[in-house]
Design a protein around this motif. Structure first.
Motif, short mmCIF file in Angstrom:
data_model
loop_
_atom_site.label_atom_id
_atom_site.label_comp_id
_atom_site.label_asym_id
_atom_site.label_seq_id
_atom_site.Cartn_x
_atom_site.Cartn_y
_atom_site.Cartn_z
N ALA A 14 0.82 -1.21 0.00
CA ALA A 14 0.00 0.00 0.00
C ALA A 14 0.86 1.26 0.00
O ALA A 14 0.52 2.27 -0.60
CB ALA A 14 -0.92 -0.01 1.21
N ALA A 15 2.00 1.20 0.68
CA ALA A 15 2.80 2.40 0.88
C ALA A 15 3.84 2.63 -0.21
O ALA A 15 4.18 3.77 -0.53
CB ALA A 15 3.49 2.33 2.23
N VAL A 16 4.34 1.56 -0.80
CA VAL A 16 5.48 1.70 -1.70
C VAL A 16 5.05 1.54 -3.16
O VAL A 16 4.30 0.62 -3.50
CB VAL A 16 6.56 0.63 -1.37
N ASP A 17 5.51 2.45 -4.00
CA ASP A 17 5.30 2.30 -5.44
C ASP A 17 6.52 1.56 -5.99
O ASP A 17 7.57 2.15 -6.25
CB ASP A 17 5.16 3.67 -6.10
N PHE A 18 6.36 0.24 -6.16
CA PHE A 18 7.52 -0.57 -6.55
C PHE A 18 8.04 -0.25 -7.95
O PHE A 18 9.21 -0.41 -8.23
CB PHE A 18 7.19 -2.06 -6.43
N ARG A 19 7.13 0.26 -8.82
CA ARG A 19 7.60 0.61 -10.17
C ARG A 19 8.55 1.80 -10.10
O ARG A 19 9.53 1.89 -10.82
CB ARG A 19 6.41 0.93 -11.08
N ARG A 108 16.38 -1.09 1.34
CA ARG A 108 15.49 -1.78 2.27
C ARG A 108 15.08 -0.86 3.42
O ARG A 108 13.91 -0.74 3.77
CB ARG A 108 16.18 -3.04 2.80
N ARG A 109 16.08 -0.13 3.98
CA ARG A 109 15.81 0.76 5.09
C ARG A 109 14.84 1.86 4.67
O ARG A 109 13.86 2.16 5.36
CB ARG A 109 17.11 1.36 5.62
N ASP A 110 15.09 2.44 3.50
CA ASP A 110 14.21 3.50 3.00
C ASP A 110 12.77 3.01 2.86
O ASP A 110 11.83 3.68 3.30
CB ASP A 110 14.70 3.99 1.62
N LEU A 111 12.61 1.86 2.24
CA LEU A 111 11.26 1.36 1.98
C LEU A 111 10.54 1.01 3.27
O LEU A 111 9.33 1.26 3.41
CB LEU A 111 11.30 0.14 1.05
N GLU A 112 11.26 0.45 4.24
CA GLU A 112 10.63 0.11 5.51
C GLU A 112 10.21 1.38 6.25
O GLU A 112 9.18 1.43 6.91
CB GLU A 112 11.55 -0.76 6.37
N GLN A 113 11.02 2.43 6.09
CA GLN A 113 10.70 3.70 6.72
C GLN A 113 9.44 4.31 6.10
O GLN A 113 8.55 4.78 6.81
CB GLN A 113 11.88 4.65 6.57
N ILE A 114 9.38 4.29 4.75
CA ILE A 114 8.20 4.83 4.06
C ILE A 114 6.94 4.11 4.54
O ILE A 114 5.91 4.73 4.85
CB ILE A 114 8.35 4.68 2.53
#
Lengths: 119, 538
Positions: A14-19, A108-114
């Motif tokens: 929901a939070a991360v735009d993987f593209r 990984r850290r960035d995405l977990e933070q987002i």
């Protein structure tokens, strides 16, 4: 479970735009570093292995040439296959530790933070 | 010493069966205690299938080595080197080099994108149902061929080590081995199975190391002198040169290339190897697992080189071939020659333990694939509690255990060595192309995957059915009739390239496109480990 529960799959999707992540420069660097090591290396060791198999299969006289005492070229090439397997293993580990893991950990850290902020 | 050995080799068995049984019983006792202790925390699916992802890289690497160094590689390769010389060594190289495929291309990315089974990764961005069904079928096929070979091998070992030659006695031992294995897997789950493999790997490698040093010490720590002794005993220097096993004619040479291809590409696609990557907490630990496995397996094949030529030198190819158990008796006979009944008992117990551990690993893989892929995700469409899934997995363990006992009894005395090679060929043709395409090729589609998996699986099985291992020659399963039209005994040379082509063809002709968002998510996750399954704390 531990104290800080890691984000669930749904929260992350929901939070991360993987593209967007996929297109990012940082990820492209990681992807390029990974592929430019593992693919040529895989091709190289497969070619080296099949060269050995073909020699052992079709060049009996060459492989039977004694080198030191009773040790012939065939035995040396076989032991070299084991040595290169160990060598490539150590090379990849040191490459991954230096060139891949730090970038992967950053992303990984960035995405977990987002994901955490979006909760 | 030599007199005693000659005398006993001529009788039905070597050493004392009771010493062998006692040492094996001690092993079973110790591992049972470990399994029971490990089973306390087997509540969730992640605990049961993946040991709570709590093993370290070195532990898991040792377990992988324990899983991989089956009785076939220990007894088989020692014997092949003792009798065929160089070609036995050549065979062992492929088993090691293959691990580089797992290290570079498969292990970490699989760990980052899956939960329990290979199908988790393959169905990540492709359509669930067709992919899960196909992956479960190929997983069960590989496990079944591998299981049958191990169980039938147990019967052959018994005749050699315990002196039981009657079919009923051998069937009884196969049943006991099968029942023990069911108990281990049922109670211990992946955690218990892993500990059995770790203990067994340590015993096997320590035993082989001791024997290697012993053999080298007798020959002044000079490999050339050992080889000279082996040549002297064999009466020909041909054992140092290639060609002893595969050099007979053009077909046997081509057959070896086919086998080499299946070995080198099959290892990284064996379902029970893939499942081991989920027992560690991170991709980095998965990498460390493979590194440990490579060192241990490589070291072990160096030992078998010394042990094989050592058996050739100190016992001689002729005596080995004529002993009960034939080729497989090289390592046990050498153990007896060196350390008498006690060392033989130790090595025999390790060989039994090997079968037990490998069979347990295969069973839990097959059960996980059935319960997780077919039952939970296809039949119940994901609407099942983890408890319910584990319950189905446990029942599947019992069914698979009983089937493999019956299969093992039925396969007694059959030439089943080809089944292991077939398992590698099926893994390399049905699984590897789809694994690589889905990890490395953005455009890959469901149709490509389905074509490649079913095409590779059926090509491998059809070609083996019409090959000389099934019919037409004296050593075939059915020697009375001849319906063999495929000349090679390993299908890999045809079925592996075919599966790669089918995967590509199915994809480029597929009018449907796959989900680009899922593809992006899979690629990011596979390389960074973001969102990967974490270890469970207790």
């Amino acid at each position: 479970m531990g104290q800080d529960t890691p984000p669930t799959e749904e929260e992350m999707e929901a939070a991360v735009d993987f593209r967007e992540v996929q297109r990012s420069e940082q990820f492209q660097t990681l992807r390029k570093r990974h592929r430019s090591f593992v693919i040529p290396m895989a091709v190289a060791f497969l070619l080296w292995y099949f060269l050995y198999v073909l020699l052992a299969d079709y060049a009996h006289d060459f492989m039977s040439t004694p080198v030191i005492g009773n040790i012939n070229i065939g035995l040396i090439l076989g032991l070299l296959q084991i040595a290169t397997t160990f060598g490539i293993t150590m090379w990849y580990v040191s490459y991954a530790n230096k060139r891949l893991d730090p970038v992967a950990a950053d992303i990984r850290r960035d995405l977990e933070q987002i994901t955490e902020e979006n909760k | 010493m030599i007199n005693i050995a000659t005398q006993t080799a001529q009788s039905e068995t070597v050493g004392s069966p009771w010493v062998n049984i006692t040492i094996f019983a001690v092993f079973v006792g110790i591992t049972l205690v470990v399994v029971l202790r490990a089973s306390k925390n087997n509540k969730t699916a992640a605990d049961y299938y993946a040991a709570g992802r709590s093993f370290t890289g070195p532990q898991n690497g040792t377990a992988i080595a324990g899983d991989y160094l089956s009785a076939a590689s220990f007894l088989g390769i020692c014997g092949a080197i003792a009798i065929n010389g160089y070609d036995g060594f050549l065979y062992s190289i492929g088993f090691l080099v293959a691990w580089l495929v797992a290290l570079l291309l498969v292990a970490e990315m699989m760990r980052n994108t899956g939960k329990f089974t290979m199908a988790d990764v393959l169905s990540f961005r492709l359509k669930q149902r067709p992919l899960r069904i196909a992956a479960a079928i190929t997983t069960l096929a590989v496990c079944f061929f591998y299981l049958l070979a191990q169980m039938a091998g147990a019967g052959a070992l018994v005749s050699l080590l315990l002196g039981i030659t009657e079919e009923i006695g051998q069937s009884l031992v196969i049943t006991v081995v099968g029942a023990l294995m069911i108990l281990y897997v049922l109670v211990g789950g992946m955690k218990g199975t892993t500990w059995v493999q770790i203990i067994k790997a340590c015993l096997l490698i320590a035993g082989a190391a001791a024997m290697t040093v012993w053999v080298l010490a007798i020959h002044g720590f000079n490999l050339s002198e050992l080889l000279a002794h082996a040549v002297e005993t064999a009466g020909t220097s041909e054992i140092l040169n290639p060609g002893g096993a595969y050099g007979e004619n053009a077909t046997t040479k081509l057959d070896f290339i086919s086998l080499a291809l299946a070995l080198v590409l099959g290892t990284a696609a064996l379902p029970h190897v893939l499942m081991r990557f989920y027992t560690v907490p991170t991709a980095k630990e998965a990498r460390r697992s493979v590194v440990w496995a490579i060192w241990l397996i490589g070291l072990f094949y160096l030992f078998t080189l010394v042990l094989g030529y050592g058996a050739g030198a100190m016992i001689g190819p002729e005596r080995i071939a004529n002993a009960p158990g034939g080729v497989n008796s090289a390592a046990p006979l050498l153990a007896f020659e060196l350390g008498g009944p006690l060392l033989l008992g130790f090595i025999s117990a390790v060989a039994f333990a090997t079968i037990l551990a490998v069979v347990a690993g295969l069973t839990i893989t097959a059960a996980a694939s059935f319960a997780h892929d077919i039952y939970a995700n296809v039949v119940r469409k994901g609407k099942v509690s983890p408890d319910g899934e584990v319950k189905v997995a446990r029942r599947t363990v019992v069914v698979i255990g009983i089937l493999s006992i019956l299969g093992g009894i039925g396969a007694q005395g059959q030439n089943v060595a080809f089944l292991v090679a077939l398992a590698f060929a099926v893994a390399a043709s049905a699984n590897l192309p789809t694994i690589l395409y889905s990890l490395f090729w953005r455009r890959f589609t469901t149709r490509g995957a389905v074509w490649s998996m079913y095409g590779g699986l059926s090509a491998a099985i059809i070609l083996i059915a019409f090959s000389p291992v099934v019919s037409g020659t004296e050593t075939s399963m059915i020697s009375a009739v001849d319906f063999a039209w495929f000349p090679l005994s390993n299908p890999g040379l045809v079925s592996i390239p075919l599966a790669f082509v089918l995967g590509w063809l199915g994809t480029i002709t597929d009018p449907n496109k796959e989900d680009v968002v899922k593809q992006a998510e899979m690629e990011v996750r596979s390389l960074t480990g973001v969102g990967a399954e974490k270890a469970t704390d207790h």
